[in-house]
Design a protein around this motif. Sequence first.
Motif, PDB file in Angstrom:
ATOM      1  N   ASP A  16      -5.143   1.395  -2.561  1.00 25.36           N
ATOM      2  CA  ASP A  16      -4.815   1.188  -1.152  1.00 25.36           C
ATOM      3  C   ASP A  16      -4.115  -0.144  -0.914  1.00 25.36           C
ATOM      4  O   ASP A  16      -3.651  -0.419   0.204  1.00 25.36           O
ATOM      5  CB  ASP A  16      -6.054   1.311  -0.262  1.00 25.36           C
ATOM      6  N   HIS A  17      -4.010  -0.965  -1.948  1.00 26.44           N
ATOM      7  CA  HIS A  17      -3.333  -2.257  -1.837  1.00 26.44           C
ATOM      8  C   HIS A  17      -2.077  -2.343  -2.687  1.00 26.44           C
ATOM      9  O   HIS A  17      -1.280  -3.266  -2.501  1.00 26.44           O
ATOM     10  CB  HIS A  17      -4.299  -3.382  -2.212  1.00 26.44           C
ATOM     11  N   LEU A  18      -1.923  -1.407  -3.601  1.00 24.03           N
ATOM     12  CA  LEU A  18      -0.760  -1.473  -4.497  1.00 24.03           C
ATOM     13  C   LEU A  18      -0.365  -0.079  -4.962  1.00 24.03           C
ATOM     14  O   LEU A  18      -1.155   0.607  -5.621  1.00 24.03           O
ATOM     15  CB  LEU A  18      -1.076  -2.352  -5.713  1.00 24.03           C
ATOM     16  N   LEU A  19       0.863   0.319  -4.611  1.00 21.81           N
ATOM     17  CA  LEU A  19       1.464   1.535  -5.134  1.00 21.81           C
ATOM     18  C   LEU A  19       2.728   1.120  -5.888  1.00 21.81           C
ATOM     19  O   LEU A  19       3.833   1.120  -5.331  1.00 21.81           O
ATOM     20  CB  LEU A  19       1.795   2.522  -4.017  1.00 21.81           C
TER      21      LEU A  19
ATOM     22  N   GLU B 268       4.570   2.541  -8.011  1.00 22.26           N
ATOM     23  CA  GLU B 268       5.621   3.547  -8.157  1.00 22.26           C
ATOM     24  C   GLU B 268       6.696   3.419  -7.080  1.00 22.26           C
ATOM     25  O   GLU B 268       7.876   3.716  -7.331  1.00 22.26           O
ATOM     26  CB  GLU B 268       5.011   4.950  -8.139  1.00 22.26           C
ATOM     27  N   ASP B 269       6.300   2.966  -5.880  1.00 20.98           N
ATOM     28  CA  ASP B 269       7.298   2.817  -4.825  1.00 20.98           C
ATOM     29  C   ASP B 269       8.187   1.596  -5.037  1.00 20.98           C
ATOM     30  O   ASP B 269       9.292   1.528  -4.475  1.00 20.98           O
ATOM     31  CB  ASP B 269       6.622   2.756  -3.457  1.00 20.98           C
ATOM     32  N   LEU B 270       7.735   0.618  -5.827  1.00 22.26           N
ATOM     33  CA  LEU B 270       8.615  -0.495  -6.176  1.00 22.26           C
ATOM     34  C   LEU B 270       9.819  -0.012  -6.972  1.00 22.26           C
ATOM     35  O   LEU B 270      10.911  -0.582  -6.904  1.00 22.26           O
ATOM     36  CB  LEU B 270       7.853  -1.551  -6.982  1.00 22.26           C
ATOM     37  N   TYR B 271       9.618   1.050  -7.726  1.00 22.49           N
ATOM     38  CA  TYR B 271      10.689   1.603  -8.563  1.00 22.49           C
ATOM     39  C   TYR B 271      11.880   2.036  -7.707  1.00 22.49           C
ATOM     40  O   TYR B 271      13.025   2.073  -8.186  1.00 22.49           O
ATOM     41  CB  TYR B 271      10.147   2.796  -9.351  1.00 22.49           C
TER      42      TYR B 271
ATOM     43  N   PRO C 118       0.810  -1.211   0.000  1.00 28.86           N
ATOM     44  CA  PRO C 118       0.000   0.000   0.000  1.00 28.86           C
ATOM     45  C   PRO C 118       0.846   1.266   0.000  1.00 28.86           C
ATOM     46  O   PRO C 118       2.071   1.214   0.188  1.00 28.86           O
ATOM     47  CB  PRO C 118      -0.791  -0.126   1.306  1.00 28.86           C
ATOM     48  N   PRO C 119       0.219   2.415  -0.176  1.00 26.64           N
ATOM     49  CA  PRO C 119       0.963   3.678  -0.176  1.00 26.64           C
ATOM     50  C   PRO C 119       1.579   4.029   1.166  1.00 26.64           C
ATOM     51  O   PRO C 119       2.390   4.961   1.235  1.00 26.64           O
ATOM     52  CB  PRO C 119      -0.094   4.714  -0.589  1.00 26.64           C
ATOM     53  N   ASP C 120       1.233   3.311   2.228  1.00 26.81           N
ATOM     54  CA  ASP C 120       1.820   3.561   3.540  1.00 26.81           C
ATOM     55  C   ASP C 120       3.017   2.668   3.840  1.00 26.81           C
ATOM     56  O   ASP C 120       3.531   2.677   4.971  1.00 26.81           O
ATOM     57  CB  ASP C 120       0.767   3.374   4.636  1.00 26.81           C
TER      58      ASP C 120
END
Length: 269
Positions: free
Chosen positions: A80-83, A85-88, A52-54
């Motif tokens: 709310d379950h997958l962001l 962009e943060d995997l990048y 999530p984004p948190d």
Amino acid sequence: MKVHFLGTAAAEGIPSLFCRCETCRQAMQKGGKNIRTRTSVMIDDVLKLDFPPDTYFHMIRDGLDLETVQDLIITHSHSDHLLPEDLYMRLPGFAQSENRPIHVYGHDRPIGKCIDVVGTAQQKFAFHIVQPFVPVRTQTAVLVPLLADHDKTETCLLYYIEKDGKTMLYGHDSGWFPEATLDWLKDKKLDLAILECTTGRIPYRHNHMDIDCTLETKEWLAGNGVLKPDAQVAVTHFSHNAHMLHEDFVAAFEPHGITVAYDGMVLHI
């Protein structure tokens, strides 16, 4: 098995962005277990459910080393379950991360969103599209994707997970489970069932669950012998629109033997 609840809220969080409802006001004032971030769970520090984004905040708050994660399991593509962009941020030039892939599992839409962001010409993530009811042996566990009653525009999944001789059901986001999922569960034995109660006392049986539906699901699991005699049941994924604080959920669920999850809670099974 160590089950670490990183976040326990629905999409808005509690208190919610931009919200002035009384629940959010009280949550902000009381703090503690009433402060809820978007839902995610970590198992034994190596298997993570949803991103999530948190996640960045979870890392800081709980002192997580995300480089211990070997498997990342995605339930569905909602923000709310997958962001992705943060995997990048794990790619070269951003992080000094280990030279091995984190294996990411999910149905085609969430996996497609991840690939759109990080691509496949990199060594930090390996992507796997799963199919309902087809077992998958990951780096850390055996999982079986199960159908959820959630967003009708995509295949949303629940997960049965077996690790180190223990079994659990990751049972959200979903209303009353589809018959195919109930049929599959009938001959299983669970050490832990994680259910949801997004809407509290507001009647809801499709897409999400209210209190009555959550209790009925627990009763079905127990009545069909799916819960082991010493099995634990926990409930998570709460919306501020339910207008219930942590203590209200405890009053509704603990008499029925259900633990109300809160951010940072750890269960051992």
